[in-house]
Design an enzyme around this catalytic site. Structure first.
Site, PDB file in Angstrom:
ATOM      1  N   ASP A 141      13.882 -61.270  25.056  1.00  0.00           N
ATOM      2  CA  ASP A 141      14.563 -62.527  24.850  1.00  0.00           C
ATOM      3  C   ASP A 141      15.662 -62.601  25.901  1.00  0.00           C
ATOM      4  O   ASP A 141      16.033 -61.592  26.490  1.00  0.00           O
ATOM      5  CB  ASP A 141      15.155 -62.495  23.433  1.00  0.00           C
ATOM      6  CG  ASP A 141      15.953 -63.732  23.136  1.00  0.00           C
ATOM      7  OD1 ASP A 141      15.503 -64.814  23.521  1.00  0.00           O
ATOM      8  OD2 ASP A 141      17.022 -63.596  22.522  1.00  0.00           O
ATOM      9  N   LYS A 142      16.159 -63.772  26.154  1.00  0.00           N
ATOM     10  CA  LYS A 142      17.212 -63.855  27.166  1.00  0.00           C
ATOM     11  C   LYS A 142      18.591 -63.879  26.521  1.00  0.00           C
ATOM     12  O   LYS A 142      19.398 -62.981  26.721  1.00  0.00           O
ATOM     13  CB  LYS A 142      17.022 -65.110  28.015  1.00  0.00           C
ATOM     14  CG  LYS A 142      18.064 -65.247  29.112  1.00  0.00           C
ATOM     15  CD  LYS A 142      17.958 -66.573  29.800  1.00  0.00           C
ATOM     16  CE  LYS A 142      18.381 -67.723  28.906  1.00  0.00           C
ATOM     17  NZ  LYS A 142      19.819 -67.783  28.672  1.00  0.00           N
TER      18      LYS A 142
END
Lengths: 1157, 341
Positions: free
Chosen positions: A407-408
């Site tokens: 995920d960022k």
């Protein structure tokens, strides 16, 4: 209308209807056709068992394990027929295994129950019979009106009825659902928005009709029918009316909403995949090996049975005079005898399937997983969080990862933007202590003095603080609904919320520099420049869109001037500027970008009165156009946003977490492909990707975005594939967005996978939670079946975490959903490197050797038994006593391998971390490949042959004779008998098998010494003890003094020594030659350590040196077990082994520096 | 201070154990260790091998088959005739057969290790427990009770099939037979004789009375309490021939110690000369294709004759030496990377 719905419902059974009808406050119609629909309650269930079904369900699940089922069958066979060993030999271990596993699983489920109860028991306020009632979350029913206060999460999916604001709006943040942190405005329909109090809600007569629950977070279709004064008003409902469970109310005092989807039917719950048991690759190969061994077992049993009958065809063999059968045996049917013989052989050889393998593996995983939690390198000081292991089943999978999906927001980044630099009018500035300082100058203003800003600087700051869509959240205590609070309390009570974190960072930066954005009320924007308040009238907002990649506002300044401020990507603003320091600014922007900053260019345009009129007219026309509105708007925008005066550029740092770049680089060197999956916008995602080293500047970035149709998407994919082929020198990065992805996955999965595989980095943006999971599944099920790892921090990552082979949760700001559903949880992304490269590597090597060794030692164990059948007429005579049969796996050979599998370190952790490429040595399950498996199995067979025939021949070359003298009482030559023969084989076996593991062990702690030599010693002591007593409860005393007799024979000792060495000799040769002629990179790196002189030879000496060693043993144990606090350490660690020193900094030193200490 | 503690409450312990930094010996099988190691082990093994081999060579063994299925065999006549048939086996020793000499009988193709046979005994009965005299273990079937349901003592196949040939050895001195004294004591395991096997306590001063209510094994000519009526310490379950037989052999071809020659003129060994062995031929083996033999052997410090042990040591020892040479050559040729420093 209502009647029509009722009719519809009347004809359709409730659960099959496409829509659900929710009567608000459950005020069902008094008359007419009405069929109540059944809805799930608001309970969230993640647990697997209840008290009632635990025993049967757990037993069922355990016996689905092939090995457990197998042992159950063996046990039953032993109960039923006359077999060489008693049922206890397999029943007892089986019972032990089942109980241990059941306790472990029961405990884990109890924890889940506890977590569920916490969620389900949370207090909520519900409007019931005219008043606000506090109840538990699980009691909410569909149709209940729920009150939610500020900063609370919504307990169910609600349709917003009213808020404390007159217009019926509220702000929420969906950070825990999709990772977006901005405030979103949701609306109530006007007819219900007025019902702001409980009493008025009581009078509300309304029905919500909406679709059945579905997982898509962004889709909601429904309508509400409000009956007012006998009149039915129907309003459409969309996602902007729906408040999702898990989202949080912000900036709004309280709201009322009606529950439409509850419990497991809420969108959040539907986005969770049900937790399935994850199995590691090692466990899968273990099962394959088990099946192979089962085949070997069946083969041996069938062969023995057939040979038995071939042998017994002649009567003189079948029933010699000395061994008559009973009447019963003679009369039983041939087929029955055949079957029972087969089963007896099965029982005799059944130990080839190692029952204790599962127990040992489970213990190893359980105990071994503590090392993750204990690791100081995985401990995050600031948040006081250590790594957490939720499933120990997957430890070794950490060493097998081929794809990392991350995920960022909150995972790669801190989720914090920070203003760093700007360029104003061709001069670069930096922010130092909240002041704008031109580059090259130091902060020479004394604190407190008001800096003098040039006109350009001031204009730039104003532009930045005005051109945005930031909203302000005030503290609850005062000023609710008042956009312009008192001047003095601004900083402490104000919080900015923005859809783009950049804007938030910029506005916060200008505030620090003295130009403060105070608020907007739709028409006016107010800023405070060094205490001077200025009101700007907001005339137009030219919203951001992905094509223009800029946004603008048109304002009327206090002096009456009309001015346009534009802010956007450099490529989409600079071409339209005509004045200002364009070249210098462009240069600066490139510099910023190279530093990894996110850049925005700011420009303005002053309108004359006539110009503005033109602009206003065009905008109005475009906005009200009925046809081709978008094109006309774009045209109008293009007309307005030109002839700009360049003001400057900003550089914002999306604050990455520490060492993200190094971590990603290390993962890449380790042969792991990293994919970033984010719900964020493409621009943001790409820039983060660039700054964290996921994308390189030198990479050719391919885009598959905004594909609207299937064919278009396919065409683009083909184009990309072609480009990759043409240009295979440089690396490629791929950017995909959610919609294009779903198109690509629907029809062109293969093509898409092909493109992905040839890209070294892939970035997927605008992903819905389930889409993330879909991408993971796509990779998982691709032909190579790579091992995937997903890492994320938010609830939106849960499905991906659960889908991947290994799910890792980041203990971040966005709640603990991800952590709860993960297999492992760590505090920071950078810990992933150590988790995979060191812990994963260790666990994999440990468990792989453990599995192979287990099969090996059981082949060694049972093959002599099989060979013995050739010498005893296939009568199923056991070679070993049944106590030895039972204890071999449980006592004599279990501890060394367990300790090995807990402590083995083939390479020093610090080398593993500094050389990520070593990870490739173990990729693709290489230590459990069929080749290695074959090697171990054949080795087992060879050793077994040597044991058996070695003993056979050495006990007397007369092929049969046990002639043997005793040293102690010379002049005797007694016969050994079958039990002594078996014990000789067994003794040789225990020693060889233990020493074989000693050869494999590379890391000899005092514990390895203890259990290795201890096991052999224990075997001898036990045998002496076991053979030294007439056991009253045993019916036969076969083993009485057998062992002593064996050891009292001199040639038996010689035989033991020669057989053991013969077995190990080829192994040593092989190892030496492989090490020298074809060293693996792991072996090469072992040399690095040796040269540093880490060998702690005294770890061995203290146990084998006798007196002087034992004196040191005491100190040693004290050192090892006791805490090594600094003062103690300096005293007790000898200079000779610097690596044992407690100074943690040594671990981070490079090999070269290591020599200093 | 307190606050600081709270802040780091979750901090893992910094010990060598939790941080996986236990001091450890990290051996590596490098040529530098293995070559000299192999050389040493090889030399030692060759030494041991030579010693073992020579010792084994010095052991004298004399074997004679007396199954009697060949027509020229002295016991050929006994294969068909009634029990207690006698036959003579003559042999000549060309030199002194050094003492102490051990006398064995050997059987081949005889499966004492057959499972049903092996369990067909009752150790409780054999330890003199009278309750098992009345009710022998079920494993003893079909030799548990006789046709009249009277319990058999000692029960089971092993006891029932006890070897019952007897031997007497005569030294021909000046044409006259001089009996070589046999020592029948100390041929069984000490523990079997003294602990594991016990006669039932005497009833009315006789062993016979203790066996009341039982019958002898079907194949036995006389009951257990008459195995050696002359020597009460060798009678009943304590009869050493019985004890030797009850220790089941591991493999189908086996030999069991019958007597030792330790007394009188023959304590130093059997002098060269002619000998005659008088065999009372009772035990049938031809029905299952078995063979019988007698073996005379003496013993060394490492046991009976066992050439293979010495050979094995020699082979493995030489292999070690050869391999260390090979490694040395490879070492010189390839210049091992790890020994460069």
């Amino acid at each position: 209308m209502l009647r029509w719905i009722r009719q519809q419902l009347g004809f359709d059974p409730p659960h099959q209807s496409e829509t659900r009808t929710v009567y608000i406050a459950n005020r069902f119609p008094q008359h007419g056709h009405y069929v109540p629909q059944k809805f799930a309650d608001n309970r969230i269930i993640s647990s697997k068992y209840t008290i009632w079904n635990f025993v049967p369900k757990n037993l069922f699940e355990q016996f689905r394990r092939i090995a457990n089922f197998y042992f159950l069958i063996i046990f039953l066979v032993q109960l039923m027929i006359d077999t060489p060993t008693s049922p206890v030999t397999s029943g007892l271990p089986l019972f032990f295994v089942i109980t241990v596993t059941a306790i472990k699983q029961g405990y884990e489920d109890w924890l889940r129950h506890k977590a569920d109860n916490e969620v389900n028991g949370a207090p909520v306020f519900v409007v019931r019979s005219g008043s606000l009632v506090q109840t538990r979350s699980k009691n909410i029913r569909v149709g209940d009106i729920v009150r939610v206060a500020k900063d609370e999460t919504f307990p169910a999916d609600l349709v917003l009825l009213s808020s404390d604001r007159a217009e019926g709006t509220c702000h929420i943040t969906t950070a825990s659902l999709d990772g977006e942190t901005n405030l979103k405005t949701h609306y109530a329909v006007p007819e219900t928005a007025v019902s702001q109090s409980v009493s008025r809600l009581e009078a509300l007569q309304a029905v919500v009709e909406c679709q059945q629950p579905e997982a898509d977070l962004y889709r909601f279709v429904g309508r509400i029918t409000v009956t007012q004064q006998g009149e039915e008003i129907v309003r459409p409902l969309g996602p902007e009316n729906l408040l999702l469970r898990g989202a949080r109310l912000k900036n709004t005092k309280e709201i009322f909403g009606v529950a439409v989807y509850t419990g497991m039917e809420s969108k959040m719950a539907l986005n969770y995949k049900c937790k399935s048991q994850k199995r590691s690759a090692v466990e899968k190969s273990m099962n394959t090996f088990l099946i192979i061994y089962l085949v070997i077992l069946l083969f041996e049993a069938i062969l023995s049975t057939i040979l038995k009958y071939a042998w017994q065809a002649e009567n003189k063999w079948d029933e010699p005079f000395y061994n008559q059968k009973t009447e019963q045996e003679r009369n039983s049917s041939q087929i029955l005898k055949f079957i029972s013989d087969f089963l007896a052989f099965l029982v005799l050889y059944n130990f080839i399937i190692p029952i204790s393998l599962y127990v040992t593996v489970e213990m190893q995983k359980f105990l071994g997983s503590f090392f993750i939690g204990w690791d100081l390198d995985l401990y995050h000081e600031e948040s006081d969080q250590k790594a957490q292991v939720n499933t120990s089943d997957l430890n070794e999978e950490l060493g097998q990862v081929e794809y990392v999906f991350t995920d960022k927001t909150g995972t790669l980044t801190e989720n914090e933007m920070q203003f760093r630099e700007c360029s104003i009018n061709g001069i670069k500035y930096q922010e130092i202590n909240g002041k704008l300082v031109p580059e090259g100058m130091t902060d020479d203003f004394p604190d407190g003095s008001v800096p003098h800003l040039s006109r350009e600087e001031e204009l730039f700051l104003k532009a930045v603080s005005l051109c945005h869509t930031v909203q302000i959240s005030y503290d609850q205590t005062d000023g609710v609904g008042d956009p312009f609070p008192r001047a003095n309390g601004i900083s402490s009570q104000m919080e900015y919320y923005a859809s783009s974190p950049d804007e938030k960072a910029l506005v916060e930066a200008t505030k620090r520099m003295g130009v403060t954005f105070i608020g907007s009320n739709g028409e006016n924007m107010e800023i405070k420049t060094f205490g001077r308040s200025e009101k700007y009238k907001l005339l137009h907002v030219l919203e951001f869109d992905a094509n223009r990649r800029r946004m603008s506002v048109i304002l009327q300044s206090p002096s009456g001037d009309k001015v346009l401020f534009t802010k956007g990507a450099e490529s989409s603003v600079l071409p339209y500027t005509k004045s200002g320091e364009i070249d210098k600014t462009r240069l600066h922007v490139d510099e910023f970008a190279l530093k990894g900053l996110r850049t925005l260019v700011v420009a303005c345009r002053h309108f004359s009165a006539e110009e503005y009129e033109e602009v206003d007219r065009r905008l109005h026309e475009a906005r009200t156009a009925l046809q081709q509105r978008e094109e006309r708007l774009a045209e109008a925008f293009a007309f307005i946003e030109r002839d700009l005066q360049l003001l400057g550029a900003t550089g914002v740092e999306d604050k990455l977490q520490e060492k993200v770049q190094e971590t990603i680089e290390a993962l890449r060197l380790a042969g792991i492909k990293v994919w970033v999956l984010t719900g964020d916008k493409m621009e943001t995602a790409v820039s983060v990707s660039l700054s964290c080293g996921h994308f390189h500047r030198t990479m050719n970035i391919l885009e598959l975005v905004q594909q609207k149709s299937d064919s278009e998407c396919a065409e683009q994919l083909r184009r990309l594939a072609r480009r990759i082929k043409e240009d295979h020198v440089i690396q490629h990065g791929l950017v995909v967005d959610g919609t294009s992805l779903s198109l690509a996955l629907r029809e062109h999965e293969k093509l898409f996978m092909e493109v992905c595989r040839s890209c070294s980095a892939v970035l997927c943006c605008r992903m819905a939670p389930l889409q993330k999971a879909k991408v993971v599944r796509l990779l998982k099920t691709s032909p190579e079946k790579p091992i995937t790892l997903a890492i994320g921090d938010g609830a939106n990552d849960v499905s991906m975490i659960q889908e991947a082979h290994v799910g890792i949760g980041i203990m971040g700001k966005e709640g603990r959903q991800a952590v709860r559903n993960s297999d492992y949880a760590i505090a920071r992304f950078k810990f992933l490197a150590k988790l995979l490269l060191v812990h994963g590597h260790f666990y994999y090597i440990r468990i792989a050797t453990l599995v192979q060794y287990f099969f090996y030692k059981n082949v060694c164990f049972i093959t002599p038994q099989f060979l013995y059948q050739f010498f005893c007429l296939f009568s199923q005579q056991t070679l070993y006593d049944s106590v030895y049969l039972t204890l071999y796996n449980i006592c004599f050979t279990s501890l060394p391998i367990l300790v090995y599998s807990l402590f083995e370190q083939l390479v020093h952790p610090h080398v593993l971390q500094s050389k990520p490429a070593l990870y490739r040595d173990i990729s693709k399950n290489s230590l459990l490949s069929f080749k290695t498996f074959l090697y171990w199995t054949l080795l087992g067979f060879c050793h077994a042959f040597v044991f058996f025939f070695g003993s056979y021949i050495l006990m007397g070359e007369d092929t049969s004779l046990m002639g043997n003298g005793q040293i102690l009482k010379a002049n005797r030559q007694l016969m050994f008998g079958n039990w002594t023969f078996g014990t000789l084989v067994f003794t040789v076996m225990v020693i060889t098998v233990t020493l074989k593991l000693a050869l494999e062990t590379h890391f000899w702690t005092w514990m390895n010494h203890f259990v290795t030599w201890g096991s052999i010693a224990f075997y001898f002591i036990f045998s002496l003890f076991y053979g030294g007593i007439i056991w009253p409860f045993l019916h036969t005393q076969d083993m009485y003094f057998v062992f002593v007799q064996l050891l009292s024979s001199g040639s038996a000792w010689f035989a033991i020594i020669i057989i053991v060495l013969t077995c190990l000799f080829p192994d040593v040769i092989k190892k030496v030659f492989y090490r020298h002629l074809q060293p693996t990179s792991t072996q090469k790196s072992q040399l690095i350590e040796t040269h540093q002189g880490i060998s702690c030879v005294d770890s061995m000496c203290c146990l084998s040196e006798g007196e002087s060693g034992c004196a040191r043993l005491g100190r040693m144990v004290e050192r090892l077990i006791g805490r090594c606090d600094p003062t103690r350490v300096s005293r007790s660690w000898s200079d000779s082994d610097p690596f044992c020193s407690n100074d943690r900094s040594i671990l981070t030193l490079s090999p070269v520096e290591g020599s200093r200490c | 201070m307190m606050k600081k503690k709270e802040e780091t409450a979750n901090r893992p312990d910094n010990t060598a154990f939790t941080q996986q930094r236990l001091p450890a010996w990290q051996p590596m099988l490098s040529a530098g260790i293995v070559i000299p190691g192999f050389l040493l082990i090889g030399m030692a093994f060759i030494g041991i091998g030579v010693a073992l081999f020579l010792t084994s060579q010095n052991i004298q063994v004399l074997e004679r088959d007396y199954t009697g299925d060949e027509s020229d065999s002295p016991c050929n006549t006994c294969t068909h005739s009634s029990p207690n048939c006698n036959c003579m086996l003559n042999f000549t020793l060309s030199k002194l057969f050094e003492g102490p000499v051990f006398f064995y009988y050997g059987l081949s193709n005889y499966y004492q290790n057959y499972r049903r046979y092996g369990v067909s005994r009752d150790d409780s009965q054999l330890s003199g427990d009278l309750t098992y005299f009345k009710n022998p273990d079920s494993n003893c079937a079909p030799y548990r009770v006789d046709s009249n349901s009277v319990p058999i003592v000692p029960c089971g196949s092993i006891a029932n099939s006890m070897f019952n040939d007897t031997f007497r050895l005569y030294h021909i001195v000046n044409g006259k037979e001089k009996e070589v004294p046999f020592d029948g004591k100390g041929i069984a395991w000490w523990t079997d004789y003294n602990v594991k096997f016990r006669n039932p306590s005497l009833v009315n001063g006789t062993l016979k009375a203790a066996f009341d209510g039982t019958v002898k094994p079907i194949n036995w000519p006389k009951p257990a309490y008459e195995l050696d009526p002359n020597d009460s310490s060798n009678n009943g379950f304590l009869n050493q021939d019985f004890l030797v037989w009850m220790r089941a052999a591991a493999l189908p071809d086996f030999r069991k110690l019958y007597r030792r020659i330790t007394q009188g003129d023959y304590a130093a060994g059997l002098p060269a000369g002619n000998y005659s062995l008088k065999i009372t031929y009772n035990y049938p083996v031809l029905s299952f294709g078995g063979r019988k033999k007698i073996v005379l052997s003496n013993v060394s410090w490492m046991g009976g004759k066992n050439q293979f042990l010495g050979i094995a040591y020699l082979v493995i020892g030489s292999l070690c030496v050869v391999m260390s040479m090979v490694m040395l050559i490879v070492y010189a040729k390839f210049k091992f990377p790890d020994d460069s420093s």
